[in-house]
Design a protein around this motif. Structure first.
Motif, PDB file in Angstrom:
ATOM      1  N   GLY A 177      53.769  32.975  45.400  1.00 60.27           N
ATOM      2  CA  GLY A 177      52.485  33.296  46.018  1.00 60.27           C
ATOM      3  C   GLY A 177      51.649  32.055  46.194  1.00 60.27           C
ATOM      4  N   LEU A 180      46.449  33.000  44.310  1.00 58.83           N
ATOM      5  CA  LEU A 180      46.394  33.967  43.212  1.00 58.83           C
ATOM      6  C   LEU A 180      47.240  33.499  42.035  1.00 58.83           C
ATOM      7  CD1 LEU A 180      45.482  36.717  42.104  1.00 58.83           C
ATOM      8  CD2 LEU A 180      47.525  37.712  43.173  1.00 58.83           C
ATOM      9  N   THR A 207      45.559  40.961  49.559  1.00 58.79           N
ATOM     10  CA  THR A 207      45.819  39.554  49.870  1.00 58.79           C
ATOM     11  C   THR A 207      45.635  39.346  51.364  1.00 58.79           C
ATOM     12  OG1 THR A 207      48.196  39.929  50.211  1.00 58.79           O
ATOM     13  CG2 THR A 207      47.489  39.329  47.981  1.00 58.79           C
ATOM     14  N   GLU A 232      49.662  33.657  50.805  1.00 59.80           N
ATOM     15  CA  GLU A 232      48.310  34.094  51.127  1.00 59.80           C
ATOM     16  C   GLU A 232      47.329  32.930  51.040  1.00 59.80           C
ATOM     17  OE1 GLU A 232      48.106  34.207  46.631  1.00 59.80           O
ATOM     18  OE2 GLU A 232      49.652  34.647  48.117  1.00 59.80           O
ATOM     19  N   SER A 234      44.006  33.833  50.497  1.00 64.89           N
ATOM     20  CA  SER A 234      43.043  34.398  49.538  1.00 64.89           C
ATOM     21  C   SER A 234      43.605  35.712  48.991  1.00 64.89           C
ATOM     22  CB  SER A 234      41.672  34.626  50.183  1.00 64.89           C
ATOM     23  OG  SER A 234      41.764  35.537  51.260  1.00 64.89           O
ATOM     24  N   ALA A 235      43.158  36.064  47.788  1.00 63.22           N
ATOM     25  CA  ALA A 235      43.633  37.296  47.153  1.00 63.22           C
ATOM     26  C   ALA A 235      42.583  37.805  46.178  1.00 63.22           C
ATOM     27  CB  ALA A 235      44.946  37.042  46.417  1.00 63.22           C
ATOM     28  N   SER A 252      41.045  31.946  46.078  1.00 61.77           N
ATOM     29  CA  SER A 252      41.269  31.479  47.452  1.00 61.77           C
ATOM     30  C   SER A 252      41.525  29.977  47.471  1.00 61.77           C
ATOM     31  CB  SER A 252      40.061  31.791  48.341  1.00 61.77           C
ATOM     32  OG  SER A 252      38.929  31.021  47.954  1.00 61.77           O
ATOM     33  N   TYR A 348      49.826  41.677  43.807  1.00 58.72           N
ATOM     34  CA  TYR A 348      50.682  41.463  44.977  1.00 58.72           C
ATOM     35  C   TYR A 348      51.336  42.770  45.428  1.00 58.72           C
ATOM     36  CZ  TYR A 348      50.415  36.334  44.718  1.00 58.72           C
ATOM     37  OH  TYR A 348      49.979  35.025  44.741  1.00 58.72           O
ATOM     38  N   ALA A 351      48.777  45.044  47.054  1.00 60.06           N
ATOM     39  CA  ALA A 351      48.420  44.537  48.382  1.00 60.06           C
ATOM     40  C   ALA A 351      49.465  44.933  49.420  1.00 60.06           C
ATOM     41  CB  ALA A 351      48.260  43.022  48.333  1.00 60.06           C
TER      42      ALA A 351
END
Length: 360
Positions: A177, A180, A207, A232, A234-235, A252, A348, A351
């Motif tokens: 990822g 995050l 995310t 991603e 941002s999350a 983020s 995750y 999302a």
């Protein structure tokens, strides 16, 4: 017990050269005797700068682990190899400091914990933000009950534009990822530790990959390559604990916000609250009046801190080696780090599915 621990470094990239090796070099009870990296030149440079005379260099970590004289291994590799190398190191009879996050997946983290229990060797994870002056002071306040029952926490790791463009940070397969699992993990660990709450009940997460496709983007580390940006940007997570406490997680690398919050937490308890927005600030109510206090961390010390100038990374290294020598528990316990990985994985998953994830 007085002993000089023999240390092997596996992975001689940015986190090793930026944190682990400089801090270990300052410790009188440890010496770096072996260095491993898939790029031999990196291992050679590290050995020349930080190693003892005659320090050995490897490109295969398995060969390094055959050295029975090595006491401690520091794992400083991409996330997808944390579990394999840590388990092998523990089974080779070494104590292990693994860089955060504990692993890419919960299953891998659980394998690490089981290996530590099976072998009787110590395992810790590199969450150095626990060792900051403000974190140490606030932890003592929480343990003393000064905040009362802490039922709300906010874990903050938001950057406006600071996407790491080197190494494998943008590679989802190797890292698992983006912000995050990279910086959100620090903020979540700090918040859970301060609240002393490791029993999550449910997680909702989201995310976004909204800015990563942009060409020639403004960025602290130079423009990123949109073709390589597979994670991603941002999350966010909404975490409910078994006792009803709630934690909000924001992370983020690229987000249109002005506030910069790196590894910070906000806590609200029945007796007082705390945040790290402008130093360490405590707020509450006394004699029917609201108050706000900014803690002066320049005077005196706390439980883990003797008052001298010492960085969080140096303190982390010192207390880790001391735990090995004294046969005591490390400050960062693997059981705690496992919960951090469980929650990140749940964010995750949530999302992707759009549904809440519930823990048994």
């Amino acid at each position: 017990m007085s002993k000089t621990l023999r240390i092997g470094i596996i992975g001689c990239g940015g986190i090793a050269t930026g944190k682990h090796m400089p801090s270990l070099a300052k410790q009188s009870n440890g010496e770096m005797v072996a260095f491993c990296d898939i790029v031999q030149e990196r291992a050679e440079e590290a050995a020349e700068k930080y190693g003892v005379e005659g320090a050995k260099v490897y490109t295969d970590f398995r060969e390094l682990l055959q050295d029975g004289s090595i006491d401690v291994i520091h794992v400083c590799t991409p996330n997808d190899s944390h579990s394999e190398i840590t388990v092998a190191s523990l089974e080779a009879g070494k104590h292990v400091m693994c860089e955060k996050p504990m692993a890419k997946t919960t299953a891998q983290a659980r394998e690490m914990l089981e290996a530590a229990k099976r072998t009787g060797k110590k395992l810790t994870i590199g969450y150095q933000n626990r060792f900051r002056d403000d974190s140490q002071y606030l932890k003592q306040m929480c343990e003393n009950g000064d905040l009362g029952d802490v039922y709300y926490g906010k874990a903050l790791a938001t950057r406006r534009r600071a996407v790491p463009t080197w190494g494998v940070f943008l590679d989802e397969e190797k890292q698992g990822g983006g912000p995050l699992i990279d910086i959100g993990t620090h903020a979540l660990d700090l918040t859970l530790w301060l609240m002393d709450n490791y029993k999550p009940k449910s997680v909702m997460g989201s995310t976004f990959h909204k800015l990563g496709h942009r060409e020639n983007a403004a960025n602290a580390f130079g423009p990123w390559n949109p073709e390589e940006f597979k994670v991603e940007d941002s999350a966010f997570g909404f975490i409910t604990m078994e006792n009803g406490a709630t934690i909000i997680l924001e992370s983020s690398w690229a987000l249109n916000v002005l506030d910069f919050n790196e590894a910070q937490t906000i806590l609200a308890g029945t007796e007082a609250g705390a945040d790290m927005k402008d130093g360490l600030r405590i707020n509450g109510e006394k004699m029917s009046r609201l108050y706000e206090t900014k803690v002066d961390l320049g005077a005196g010390g706390v439980a883990f801190y003797s008052g001298e100038t010492e960085s969080d990374a140096d303190r982390e290294a010192r207390l880790w080696l001391q735990a090995v020598i004294d046969d005591t528990e490390p400050v960062v316990k693997p059981e705690q780090a496992l919960v951090v990985t469980q929650i990140l994985e749940a964010i995750y998953e949530s999302a992707k599915t759009g549904k809440a994830v519930y823990f048994e």
